[in-house]
Write an enzyme that holds these catalytic residues in place. Structure first.
Site, PDB file in Angstrom:
ATOM      1  N   SER A  67      73.706  28.216  75.508  1.00 63.45           N
ATOM      2  CA  SER A  67      74.708  27.267  74.851  1.00 63.45           C
ATOM      3  C   SER A  67      75.788  28.001  74.555  1.00 63.45           C
ATOM      4  CB  SER A  67      74.090  26.610  73.339  1.00 63.45           C
ATOM      5  OG  SER A  67      72.937  25.815  73.606  1.00 63.45           O
TER       6      SER A  67
HETATM    7  N1  SAH Z   1      69.395  26.675  72.749  1.00 59.90           N
HETATM    8  C1  SAH Z   1      69.231  27.535  73.926  1.00 59.90           C
HETATM    9  C2  SAH Z   1      69.636  26.082  74.505  1.00 59.90           C
HETATM   10  C3  SAH Z   1      68.710  25.960  75.781  1.00 59.90           C
HETATM   11  S1  SAH Z   1      68.884  25.003  76.997  1.00 59.90           S
HETATM   12  C4  SAH Z   1      69.913  28.517  73.400  1.00 59.90           C
HETATM   13  O1  SAH Z   1      70.015  28.754  72.021  1.00 59.90           O
HETATM   14  O2  SAH Z   1      70.057  29.404  74.365  1.00 59.90           O
HETATM   15  C5  SAH Z   1      67.944  23.894  76.266  1.00 59.90           C
HETATM   16  C6  SAH Z   1      66.141  24.802  76.721  1.00 59.90           C
HETATM   17  O3  SAH Z   1      65.529  23.317  76.481  1.00 59.90           O
HETATM   18  C7  SAH Z   1      66.242  25.027  78.397  1.00 59.90           C
HETATM   19  O4  SAH Z   1      65.464  25.974  77.475  1.00 59.90           O
HETATM   20  C8  SAH Z   1      65.106  23.875  78.499  1.00 59.90           C
HETATM   21  O5  SAH Z   1      63.549  24.581  79.480  1.00 59.90           O
HETATM   22  C9  SAH Z   1      64.466  23.356  77.179  1.00 59.90           C
HETATM   23  N2  SAH Z   1      64.191  22.300  77.469  1.00 59.90           N
HETATM   24  C10 SAH Z   1      64.010  21.125  78.490  1.00 59.90           C
HETATM   25  N3  SAH Z   1      63.394  19.928  77.736  1.00 59.90           N
HETATM   26  C11 SAH Z   1      62.566  20.241  76.766  1.00 59.90           C
HETATM   27  C12 SAH Z   1      61.551  19.657  75.574  1.00 59.90           C
HETATM   28  N4  SAH Z   1      61.062  18.431  76.606  1.00 59.90           N
HETATM   29  N5  SAH Z   1      60.469  20.317  75.404  1.00 59.90           N
HETATM   30  C13 SAH Z   1      61.365  21.459  75.606  1.00 59.90           C
HETATM   31  N6  SAH Z   1      62.166  22.286  75.398  1.00 59.90           N
HETATM   32  C14 SAH Z   1      62.925  21.525  76.651  1.00 59.90           C
END
Ligand code: SAH
Length: 217
Positions: A67
């Site tokens: 993010s």
């Molecule tokens: N918090 C992260 C942002 C990652 S982007 C950071 O600081 O880098 C969002 C993430 O959510 C992705 O890695 C994706 O694989 C995950 N994601 C999407 N749907 C999900 C679900 N149902 N359960 C767990 N993770 C999920």
């Protein structure tokens, strides 16, 4: 931190990033200090390391992104993390947001649905000095019933609606921050006032990858 390449140059770039985020309206000191401490360049693919301290989202593999620092700071501010708060994050991704929460002295639980990211991020967080963050491979829509209730729940992927399993895992008095929407997302903060009473507020528009269902091997 263990074995970490975090130079004065990185620290200088990080201070600049903190100032930039502050200018964009983030005032909470605890959040700015945490962003100032987490070595974001270690969370990104090495081909993007030179861009780590720009206020932008970047690819982290498996079609996912780390993010934008402003978004991490914005969500962390809305969450109002207090030391010792038990926080559940949905969407571990790179682990950057989890590290920021950990720097704010939260007890962090984080769920990721992509097995490869889950493994790689687990290794990274241990290697760079965040071994206490507890990572789980699973579908975040289910939450973590075995560890509930949580004082705070932070969803870092765009949801079409608030997952009811997460609502019930929020402690009365607790706060959930979740981006809701399909094309773009509105940032929503939900306060659980009591067992049956919830209060909802909206805060601006953001772009997240979608919250999906199930686990990806
Ligand atoms: N918090 C992260 C942002 C990652 S982007 C950071 O600081 O880098 C969002 C993430 O959510 C992705 O890695 C994706 O694989 C995950 N994601 C999407 N749907 C999900 C679900 N149902 N359960 C767990 N993770 C999920």
């Amino acid at each position: 931190m263990v074995n970490v390449n975090d130079s004065f140059r990185h620290k200088g770039l990080r201070n600049r990033l903190v100032k930039e985020i502050e200018k964009k309206g983030i005032t909470e000191k605890k959040v700015l200090e945490a962003i100032g401490r987490v070595p974001r360049h270690l969370f990104m693919d090495s081909s993007f390391v030179h861009l780590a301290y720009q206020d932008q989202a970047f690819p982290i593999g498996q079609g996912q992104t780390i993010s934008q620092p402003y978004t991490v700071a914005f969500q962390s501010s809305l969450l109002d993390v207090q030391p010792g708060c038990k926080v559940l994050e949905i969407g571990t991704g790179s682990g950057y947001q989890a590290a920021v929460l950990s720097e704010m002295q939260a007890e962090v639980f984080s769920i990721e649905r992509q097995q490869r990211l889950y493994k790689a991020t687990g290794q990274l967080l241990t290697d760079i000095g965040y071994p206490d963050i507890r990572l789980f491979l699973g579908d975040g829509n289910e939450g973590l019933p075995a560890f509930a209730p949580f004082d705070r729940i932070l969803v870092t992927a765009g949801a079409s609606e608030v997952p009811s399993n997460l609502l019930i895992q929020l402690r009365p008095g607790g706060i959930m921050v979740i981006p809701i929407g399909v094309q773009s997302q509105t940032m929503i903060r939900i306060k659980r006032l009591s067992k049956d009473e919830f209060e909802q507020e909206s805060f601006g528009s953001f772009a997240f990858v979608p919250l999906l269902k199930g686990i990806a091997k």
